[in-house]
Design a protein around this motif. Structure first.
Motif, short mmCIF file in Angstrom:
data_model
loop_
_atom_site.label_atom_id
_atom_site.label_comp_id
_atom_site.label_asym_id
_atom_site.label_seq_id
_atom_site.Cartn_x
_atom_site.Cartn_y
_atom_site.Cartn_z
N LYS A 46 -2.64 4.83 -13.25
CA LYS A 46 -3.88 4.11 -13.53
C LYS A 46 -3.52 2.77 -14.16
O LYS A 46 -3.64 2.60 -15.38
CB LYS A 46 -4.78 4.94 -14.44
N PRO A 47 -3.09 1.82 -13.34
CA PRO A 47 -2.58 0.55 -13.87
C PRO A 47 -3.57 -0.19 -14.75
O PRO A 47 -3.17 -0.81 -15.75
CB PRO A 47 -2.25 -0.25 -12.60
N GLU A 59 -10.56 0.71 -5.42
CA GLU A 59 -9.67 0.17 -6.45
C GLU A 59 -8.22 0.60 -6.20
O GLU A 59 -7.29 -0.22 -6.32
CB GLU A 59 -10.12 0.66 -7.83
N ASP A 60 -8.01 1.88 -5.87
CA ASP A 60 -6.66 2.36 -5.58
C ASP A 60 -6.06 1.59 -4.40
O ASP A 60 -4.88 1.19 -4.42
CB ASP A 60 -6.68 3.85 -5.24
N GLN A 61 -6.85 1.39 -3.35
CA GLN A 61 -6.35 0.69 -2.17
C GLN A 61 -5.97 -0.75 -2.50
O GLN A 61 -4.92 -1.24 -2.04
CB GLN A 61 -7.43 0.71 -1.08
N ILE A 62 -6.80 -1.42 -3.28
CA ILE A 62 -6.50 -2.82 -3.66
C ILE A 62 -5.20 -2.89 -4.45
O ILE A 62 -4.34 -3.74 -4.20
CB ILE A 62 -7.66 -3.41 -4.48
N ASP A 95 -0.95 2.86 5.68
CA ASP A 95 -2.34 2.74 6.12
C ASP A 95 -3.13 1.77 5.24
O ASP A 95 -3.93 0.97 5.73
CB ASP A 95 -3.02 4.12 6.11
N VAL A 96 -2.90 1.84 3.94
CA VAL A 96 -3.64 0.99 3.00
C VAL A 96 -3.28 -0.48 3.20
O VAL A 96 -4.17 -1.35 3.24
CB VAL A 96 -3.37 1.43 1.55
N VAL A 97 -1.99 -0.78 3.31
CA VAL A 97 -1.58 -2.18 3.52
C VAL A 97 -2.19 -2.72 4.81
O VAL A 97 -2.65 -3.86 4.86
CB VAL A 97 -0.04 -2.29 3.55
#
Length: 309
Positions: free
Chosen positions: A26-27, A71-74, A103-105
């Motif tokens: 959780k950055p 948010e996680d994807q970003i 996939d996210v990138v």
């Protein structure tokens, strides 16, 4: 019961392993704003802006227990853009599997690339005068609204056009060239000697035979250095652009995504790195352009700019 035992031994023989879900980092809760700059190139406020901006494109229609939030994807994509390392390394850092990072990138890059026309454009009518003033301050070049140059982004070998392509050919193949040939802009664009001399594209004198031509070349070079420095800033901010392990179409989307992100960072005054360097906009280049002579190999006398008319 025998059936259950049989299934157990069947899966054991096939090397079946029960999926284990790793706790994700959780950055935004772990790091300060300065630490976020180092790891993701953006701070809390800018990341929240990106989440809201891209939510329509990235929001999942179903909320499964282990689905990735916007948010996680970003954050996963920003981590990749910032460090340019292997998907596996990004996945281990963020607590997701390698395939998810891939996939996210892809998805985030497509979403950002779709916003190119919104964040990247030629100066509008009310911005042209300011662009001309800024370039004149850089090098005494009048009527200048932009500069053009190429930079090499190392990617996996494509099926066509292997290796680098000449700058002039890249220009001729672009939609920009066709548009400017048809609709000449209200001003000129500066290019180095790799480009052709056109009504809207001004290049250097290959040999300066007069003092006026030498002063022209000096002014041209000082103003055009903005694009050379910008290419360097992009690769400094987004290390992935130094080497992309991606096929051409995906590499194009990632490159466009980084350009869109850079312009967003500039508009939101996001520092370039943790030591609070200012974003390298045209205005911020003015001081360095006056004091550095490295880009053009100029003498001290040549740096004292004079009108070349």
């Amino acid at each position: 019961m025998a059936g259950v035992v049989h299934c157990h031994h069947h899966f054991a023989r096939r090397g079946y392993r029960q999926r284990v879900y790793v706790e994700r980092t959780k950055p935004l809760e772990q790091y300060t704003t300065e630490e976020l700059y180092v790891r993701f190139c953006f701070g809390n406020a800018a990341i929240e802006y990106l989440v809201n901006l891209l939510r329509p494109n990235l929001q999942h229609r179903t909320q499964r227990s282990h689905g990735l939030s916007v948010e996680d994807q970003i954050l996963i994509a920003l981590r990749f853009y910032a460090c340019g390392t292997f998907y596996q390394v990004v996945g281990d850092y963020m607590g997701v599997v390698k395939s998810a990072v891939c996939d996210v990138v892809r998805d985030v890059s497509i979403a950002l690339a779709s916003l190119t026309n919104e964040f990247v454009s030629f100066p509008k009518d009310n911005q042209i005068a300011q662009a001309k003033r800024s370039f004149f301050l850089l090098g005494n070049m009048p009527n200048t609204i932009g500069a053009i140059d190429c930079t090499h982004v190392h990617i996996q070998a494509p099926l066509k056009w292997p290796g680098s392509v000449h700058d002039a050919r890249i220009l001729r193949e672009s939609a920009l060239y066709r548009d400017l040939q048809t609709n000449q802009p209200d001003g000129i664009i500066l290019g180095d000697s790799a480009y052709p001399l056109l009504p809207w594209l001004m290049t250097l004198f290959l040999t300066a035979n007069t003092p006026a031509q030498a002063r022209f070349n000096t002014a041209h070079c000082r103003a055009r250095c903005a694009i050379e420095r910008l290419n360097g800033v992009l690769k400094r901010r987004f290390a992935c652009l130094n080497y992309l392990r991606a096929e051409p179409q995906k590499a194009c989307n990632i490159t466009l995504a980084c350009i869109v992100l850079h312009n967003i960072a500039t508009k939101r005054n996001v520092p370039l790195c943790a030591d609070n360097d200012a974003p390298e906009t045209l205005t911020n280049l003015l001081h360095s352009a006056r004091t550095s002579k490295q880009d053009c190999s100029l003498t001290d006398e040549q740096i004292k700019l004079k009108p070349y008319e």
